[in-house]
Motif scaffolding. Structure first.
Motif: not given
Length: 422
Positions: A157-159, A296-306
């Protein structure tokens, strides 16, 4: 297309990998493809399929969040997979079920996709005493190399995943495919003002307080301790900014003690575990998402916040530098002073400025839905040719069986305890 997704843990458990696999399954099925999820289940003694999920008998691992560990070899499991006849086998973890996927791909002569979700160097401390972190890190790198070499293609999910593979000695191209989020569940318009007001009332947070939140497992690798140290150094009560830490884990008590010791416990609230379906009003009640994690690689919790419109304050992480763009979907900080400055800057914005920023944040995750993830992954699947994995994969996997791995770890721990004795 028929796709078999192998994951060590699945619903009703919730974590980043579970959410990723769930969303990928839903996206593929919406596009007309057939999906079988293969997972460990410590609540069953026999293999069975229900609602597109193959449940495999497993042993409950209480030390590791009560997840299940399944044996990598099972003739019964292989029969179910053979009957499903997948076009693609896609593994999302590296242990019993993951190895089972590798072996099924070899036996059935199917292309194997391997997605790396976890930076394992950050988790070694869970299984190895400090004295053995180095050897266990080399051991895990060798393990990752074997799995990667057996795969037809790699994704992450990330570089950061590509860099981790490189550090482990893997010389293969990694397809970077960002994580996805359940957009409808976290849409601000789908969350009532009453539920948001109930959140503030439950945790006794005044209306004039801006709320910064972190969501995730409370382990050392999440670096919540860094946020607390920064908070104590640079945030004052006059700032009227409150920190909410949502989640549970092995470091929760330690972090609560840290907040008390730093004299900021009245500015910090630890909610404990919150069921995933109850999370949207928690996030929608906050004003900004904050993270200091470098694991984290591409935090899903962060994406949910966004997805709820929360701008992200992210600690500087060069390998994840493209995930948060200053002024577009959040801000990057490097140190306590910068963190405080960015928080105050968000708090001082006018309602009109905040509305513009919120729309920009939501727009940045618009293409992070289930069908988007499925289409990204389908482009990888369709690019694969039908070829076998490495002829020697089964032999190489042999020494990595979970039972032997646990024996090695216990032996290391016994040696370490002996050496610590006076």
């Amino acid at each position: 297309m028929r796709v078999a997704l192998f994951t060590e843990t699945y619903l009703p458990h919730i974590n980043g990998v579970v959410t990723h696999v769930k969303i990928l399954k839903e996206g593929l099925e919406k596009l007309g493809h057939q999906v079988l999820v293969v997972t460990a289940d410590y609540n069953t003694r026999k293999h069975y399929i229900k609602d597109g999920v193959l449940h495999c008998p497993a042993k409950q691992m209480r030390r590791f969040y009560n997840f299940g560990a399944a044996a990598p070899i099972s003739e019964r499991r292989l029969k179910f997979i053979r009957d499903f006849n997948p076009d693609i086998i896609h593994i999302h973890n590296e242990f019993g079920i993951g190895i089972s996927g590798v072996m099924a791909a070899k036996i059935l002569k199917k292309p194997l996709v391997y997605t790396l979700h976890t930076m394992y160097d950050e988790y070694i401390y869970y299984v190895a005493p400090p004295l053995f972190v180095g050897p266990m890190t080399r051991f895990s790198h060798r393990y990752i190399r074997i799995l990667a070499k057996s795969a037809s293609t790699l994704t992450g999910p990330s570089q950061k995943c590509a860099e981790y593979f490189k550090q482990a000695g893997v010389d293969k191209t990694v397809n970077v495919i960002p994580n996805s989020v359940e957009l409808d569940a976290f849409k601000p318009e789908n969350i009532s003002e009453e539920r948001k007001a109930a959140f503030r009332a439950k945790y006794h947070i005044a209306d004039d307080q801006m709320i910064a939140c972190f969501v995730g497992r409370l382990g050392r690798e999440k670096s919540v301790d860094v946020i607390l140290d920064n908070w104590a150094a640079c945030i004052t009560r006059e700032d009227k900014i409150h920190l909410i830490v949502i989640g549970d884990g092995p470091c929760k008590e330690e972090l609560e003690e840290q907040a008390e010791r730093l004299g900021i416990s009245d500015m910090v609230t630890f909610t404990g575990m919150v069921p995933h379906e109850e999370l949207p009003p928690y996030l929608a009640s906050c004003d900004v998402y904050i993270t200091a994690s470098l694991s984290d690689t591409n935090s899903i919790s962060m994406l949910e916040g966004m997805a709820t419109g929360l701008p992200v304050l992210q600690r500087l992480d060069p390998l994840n530098a493209d995930q948060v763009r200053d002024g577009i979907n959040g801000f990057v900080f490097n140190g306590a002073q910068e963190m405080a400055e960015k928080l105050r800057m968000v708090k001082q914005k006018t309602p009109e400025e905040l509305a513009i920023l919120k729309r920009s944040v939501i727009a940045s995750v618009k293409r992070s839905g289930a069908e988007d993830l499925a289409n990204y992954m389908l482009s990888v699947y369709h690019g694969l040719s039908d070829k076998e994995g490495s002829a020697s994969v089964t032999d190489k996997i042999r020494f990595m069986r979970p039972a032997e791995l646990m024996k090695r770890i216990k032996r290391m721990q016994v040696i370490a305890r002996t050496r610590r004795k006076p």
